[in-house]
Structure formats: C-alpha cells, structure tokens
Design an enzyme around this catalytic site. Structure first.
Site, mmCIF file in Angstrom:
data_model
loop_
_atom_site.group_PDB
_atom_site.id
_atom_site.type_symbol
_atom_site.label_atom_id
_atom_site.label_comp_id
_atom_site.label_asym_id
_atom_site.label_seq_id
_atom_site.Cartn_x
_atom_site.Cartn_y
_atom_site.Cartn_z
ATOM 1 N N ASP A 218 4.828 8.992 3.509
ATOM 2 C CA ASP A 218 5.056 10.116 4.421
ATOM 3 C C ASP A 218 6.135 9.769 5.454
ATOM 4 O O ASP A 218 6.135 8.676 6.027
ATOM 5 C CB ASP A 218 3.729 10.409 5.138
ATOM 6 C CG ASP A 218 3.721 11.715 5.889
ATOM 7 O OD1 ASP A 218 3.887 12.756 5.250
ATOM 8 O OD2 ASP A 218 3.522 11.685 7.127
ATOM 9 N N GLU A 282 3.478 -7.943 -6.532
ATOM 10 C CA GLU A 282 2.406 -8.931 -6.723
ATOM 11 C C GLU A 282 1.390 -8.415 -7.739
ATOM 12 O O GLU A 282 0.558 -9.163 -8.229
ATOM 13 C CB GLU A 282 1.656 -9.171 -5.402
ATOM 14 C CG GLU A 282 2.467 -9.844 -4.321
ATOM 15 C CD GLU A 282 1.792 -9.687 -2.946
ATOM 16 O OE1 GLU A 282 0.619 -9.243 -2.877
ATOM 17 O OE2 GLU A 282 2.464 -9.995 -1.948
HETATM 18 C C1 GLC Z 1 5.027 15.023 6.204
HETATM 19 C C2 GLC Z 1 3.922 15.783 5.522
HETATM 20 C C3 GLC Z 1 3.527 16.923 6.410
HETATM 21 C C4 GLC Z 1 3.020 16.370 7.723
HETATM 22 C C5 GLC Z 1 4.063 15.475 8.357
HETATM 23 C C6 GLC Z 1 3.477 14.644 9.460
HETATM 24 O O1 GLC Z 1 6.167 15.758 6.336
HETATM 25 O O2 GLC Z 1 4.331 16.185 4.256
HETATM 26 O O3 GLC Z 1 2.553 17.727 5.820
HETATM 27 O O4 GLC Z 1 2.692 17.399 8.597
HETATM 28 O O5 GLC Z 1 4.593 14.547 7.433
HETATM 29 O O6 GLC Z 1 2.656 13.645 8.922
#
Ligand code: GLC
Length: 567
Positions: A218, A282
C-alpha cells in the site's frame, strides 16, 4: 494490415506472477458467512471454487488485519492478527489452504506507510516525551508560529484537510504535531528509523511463514519523505489536491526528475524494496511484491520493479487512460517498453476499490477525478449502457495483453458504480474530511451479488449489508449470469480460458496497422485482437471469431466492440 515489431513483457523467467490474472477480493464486501453485514474470511473460503471456476490464477486480499476500520482496514492496529470482524488466524490458515488446494495463489495487503492511531506503537509514542525513540518511529514535529500552533509544513492530506494533527500533552497543554498523509487516524511511519525496518521484516516473515505467496504494498510511493519535510510549492500542492489526475493526491503527477512533491516517489523508497526483496528470497516458491505506486510515466514506475526490487507494480497510467484508441495504443506501447527495459512484466488494471468501477467510468462524460467518486449530485452525465459496453471491450483488450492483469471483485459481473448511496450510509473518510464535497470510494465497495433471490443477494443469509445494495444487483447476480451465454460473466470466463489456453500472458505483442486511428489492433499468441473505439462500424477483419465483447451480427465490427480472431 502491416505489422510493426514485437514486444514481450514477461521477461526471462517463468514465475507465476509474470503472467497471472489476479482477482482482488475486498473482504468487507465479498461474502459474509456470519451474517453481520460485513464480509469475512470464512465467506471467502466458501466462495473460492467460483473464483477457480472463473479462471483466475491468484487472489489479492485487501486488509483483514486488526483495525478500528476508520479507513476500511487500511488503518492497521496489529499487522500479525486478524480483526474479529473478519475471523481469526485459523480462519486465515483455512482460507489459504483451501486456495492453494484449488491452485490459487494468495497475496495479502501490507500497509507500511502508516499504522492506525490505535496501534500500540503510536500509543507508546503519544505517551512518550518529545524527541523520544518512540516518537521517532513516526513524524512528530513542533509546530510553527509563536505558540507552535501552525502545522510544521503545508502538506495536505490525500483525504482532504491538513496532513498534520496536533496532540495534547498528558498535562492538557497543546503538544507536537504528527504527520498523516491520509486520515488523522493513520499516522505516517518514519522510514528513516531502522527500528521500523526491523518491525516490517518481522511482519513479512510472519505471513511468509504462514504460506502467503506475496504482498500488495500500500502507498509504496509515499513511504519515504524528502529530507527536512520541505513545504510543497503552491503549484505542486494545487496539482496534487485539485487537478484531474491528482484528485485523491494518490497520483503524484510526476513526469520530471527530481520528484515534484516532497512526499511522493522519493528515491529513498527503493532501498526498502531492495531489503524486502532479500527477505522474500529467503523463502521458496516464488513469492512476490506488488507495489501500489501512483507514479507516472511508466518509465519511472518501472524503477519499482528493477530486478532487485519488487516483482510487480500496478499500472495506473493504464487505468487512467481515456477510452480513445491513440491514448490506449500509447500507454500499452510505453508500458511494454518500460517494463521490458527492466525485465519485469507489465501489469494491467481497470478497476479497484479506490476508483469508479470501469463499467460506469467509461460511460461518464464530464470531469470525474480519481478518488472523487460519484454521487447523486455529481456534475456528470452517466450513460450506463455505453459504460458497460466499453467496459466489456476494454477488458477484452486487457486480457489479451502480455503480462499480468488485475480484476476487481464484481467486474466479472459488469457491476456499475453505485451512485445513489444515501449520504447517511457513506463511510469513506474522504466524504467526511471534505464535508461531503467528494463522495469518495464507497460506490465501488458495495457488497457483491451472488444470487438473484434471497437476502442481500446471497452476500449472506440475514440481509444485513454494511452498504445498501441496489435493486439492479438481482439482474447482475452470479447465478443469473451463469445461465446467460451473453452475460459479462460468460465473457470473462471465455476470455480467461482462451488467454490461458493460448498462453497470451507470456506472449509477444505485435502491432497491426491499417485499421485507422480509432482502432486498437495487435496480434499476440496467434490471436488477432481488434477493438473499435470509433463512432462508426468497421468491417470485421477476416478470421474465426474466438471472443467478441458483444454479440456480432453480420460482417461489421460495431463501435465500442473488441474481438479476438484466429487466422
Ligand atoms: C491506498 C489504498 C486506499 C487507502 C490508502 C491509505 O491507496 O488502496 O484504499 O485508503 O492507501 O491506506
């Protein structure tokens, strides 16, 4: 028709992720076994056979870890446990075993840019003094101005409002400020702190030991901030918060070097991915990292998948390309060139949990910036019939491309964005942080329909649903579409079977010319793919039609239609 050069995107190896079609499960909205209105892990396990039957290779699960759910799980309070809303670690293990038993790989979401403010690391930081090691795990800074009552810099939250929140000291006096690029409940971690690196190595190993096949990372482009946390210049700030491309400020709109915004696409982030690459190495069995990096152009994006970094990265340039043949040809060619250049597969994606579903997006006229969402008062016109028709054609093109493709749950049913959600039902922090100015992303997150009849269209057997489902779900339910040879589900199944059978994921793209500017035409793996994006029909090229995005009559290829042909 003439051909011009070939381009493969799969690189040298035969790892699964080079060609896989990966299906995004959004756990809250996929299937709800315990009937509380929120999907869960047992619900996913129960429906894995349908995904195998659809013909995908892997699933990606959005977060199901312990979380107060202030950003639908992208606010993690414990990275190594399952939130009771979704089940238990045992439920996860059962799901993983079932998926592997069906031949499906599983990648999970890792949220390393920020934690939840409920995470014990952040609570410890709040309870510790200014300048303490605990505060050093995050970005705590003194405020500006005489009394420190102005934020340390001018950065804005992706969800609206300032990116800084001031804390209150234990004695009740105003204290330091902490950085949150997203909601106040999502404090950013400080990736200059080696302690943070060590924690995340441990988290990766925790899930790798359990057997996951990889991670979706993310906000991979936001983890490292520019030294000194400098102000964004006014132009840059406006571009990131208000411009069409950068509306959610997820998109950095970077096309020059060095990066223009001090929190997106910083060079230092690559060191983290090199470190994680070694952790994954790993382990046996070909594990993979896929970055969520809103970085443009593809040449810059490809730096995230150099041989010692991540294996894949989402291709949001592709997702954001308008339904115009020249633009589509360009983004495909640029993506293949960029990713080939580093020996990585290109990925392709049209929908996910952060954007308007492509069955609606492609039928919208007017400005609809990414992340704004759609609602009853949006200043756009939506042509649902055109949207679905284009969506089917767009997917018919996408699944013929070499590389790896991502599908978002429900797109195989042709689900539209749900536009008329009542204000009172909305849950996206974007909606609240902009006082309703932006609808946000709830419209693509509505629980999906499994059955035309029954409570909540088979999402559960109680009728509870965390977002209300529209009546049209009855027509688009999986069991109804199973019976219809012209359904979007039937189209996806055929596309996936033919893609697999003809090895298109590992193929080479050869452009075909001579069809006119409004047509996208190429060959891959013995298949001729022709998509007519123009307003007028064209003559259907010679050959046996293997797949058509719309039923064909006569010898024409109508507007907004794509075909796969043999011969
Ligand atoms: C990313 C995710 C989104 C979230 C953001 C903050 O963009 O896809 O859904 O709100 O990160 O974590």
């Amino acid at each position: 028709m003439a051909s011009t050069g070939t381009t493969s995107t799969t690189g040298g190896g035969h790892e699964w992720w080079r060609t896989a079609v990966i299906y995004q499960v959004y756990p809250r909205s996929f299937a709800d076994a315990n009937g509380d209105g929120v999907g869960d892990l047992p619900g996913i396990t129960a429906h894995l056979p349908e995904l195998q039957n659809l013909g995908v290779d892997a699933v990606w699960l959005s977060p199901f870890m312990t979380s107060p759910q202030r950003d639908a799980g992208y606010d993690v309070a414990d990275y190594c446990d399952v939130d009771p809303l979704f089940g238990t670690l045992d439920d996860f293990d059962r799901m993983l075993e079932a998926a592997h038993g069906l031949g499906l790989r599983v990648i999970i979401d890792l949220v390393p840019n920020h934690t939840s403010s409920d995470h014990v690391w952040f609570k410890d930081a709040l309870a510790s003094s200014d300048g303490s090691p605990e505060r050093g795990h995050y970005w705590f800074r003194d405020g500006k101005g005489e009394n420190g009552d102005e934020p340390p810099n001018n950065w804005e939250s992706v969800f609206g409002g300032p990116a800084w929140t001031r804390v209150t000291n234990p004695d009740g006096t105003p204290g330091q400020w902490y950085l949150h690029l997203f909601d106040t409940s999502q404090p950013d971690l400080n990736w200059t702190d080696p302690w943070v690196w060590e924690q995340f190595r441990g988290i990766l190993r925790f899930w790798l030991d359990r057997g996951v096949d990889g991670f979706r990372i993310d906000v991979a482009h936001g983890m490292v901030k520019a030294d000194g946390l400098p102000d964004a210049t006014p132009d840059e700030a406006a571009g990131s918060m208000g411009g069409a491309g950068g509306a959610l400020a997820l998109e950095p709109e970077i096309s020059d070097e060095p990066p223009s915004l001090p929190y997106w696409g910083q060079e230092g982030g690559h060191e983290i991915f090199r470190d994680w690459h070694k952790v994954l190495a790993e382990y046996d069995g070909d594990r993979a990292l896929c970055g969520e990096a809103w970085v443009d152009p593809p040449a810059k994006l490809a730096r995230y998948v150099r041989p010692d970094e991540m294996q894949q990265t989402f291709n949001f340039s592709y997702l954001e390309t308008p339904w115009q043949a020249p633009a589509l040809r360009t983004v495909i060619a640029d993506s293949l060139a960029a990713f080939n250049g580093v020996g990585a597969p290109s990925t392709w994606v049209l929908s996910n949990h952060d954007v308007v579903r492509h069955a609606t997006r492609l039928g919208v006229s007017g400005d609809n910036p990414q992340g704004h969402g759609l609602g009853p008062k949006s200043n756009v016109t939506v042509d649902a019939v055109t949207g679905l028709r284009r969506a089917r054609a767009a997917t018919t093109v996408m699944l013929a491309l070499p590389g790896s493709a991502y599908l978002f749950q429900g797109e195989e049913l042709g689900l539209p964005e749900v536009i008329d959600l009542p204000d009172s039902a909305r849950q996206d922090p974007t909606w609240f942080r902009t006082d309703g100015e932006r609808y946000g992303r709830d419209g693509c997150r509505v629980p999906i329909p499994w059955t035309a009849a029954g409570p909540s269209f088979g999402f559960n057997d109680t009728g509870a649903s965390w977002l209300p489902q529209p009546a049209i779900w009855a027509l688009l339910a999986r069991d109804a579409e199973e019976l219809d040879p012209d359904s979007t589900l039937a189209l996806y199944k055929l596309l996936l079977a033919e893609r697999e059978g003809r090895g298109l994921g590992a193929g080479e793209l050869e452009w075909l010319k001579g069809f006119g500017d409004d047509v996208v035409a190429f060959r891959n793996g013995g298949v001729t793919v022709v998509a007519n994006l123009g307003e007028a029909s064209i003559a259907l090229p010679d050959g046996e039609v293997v797949v058509s995005s719309e039923p064909l009559t006569g010898t024409d290829l109508p507007t907004d239609t794509a075909v796969w042909l043999l011969g």
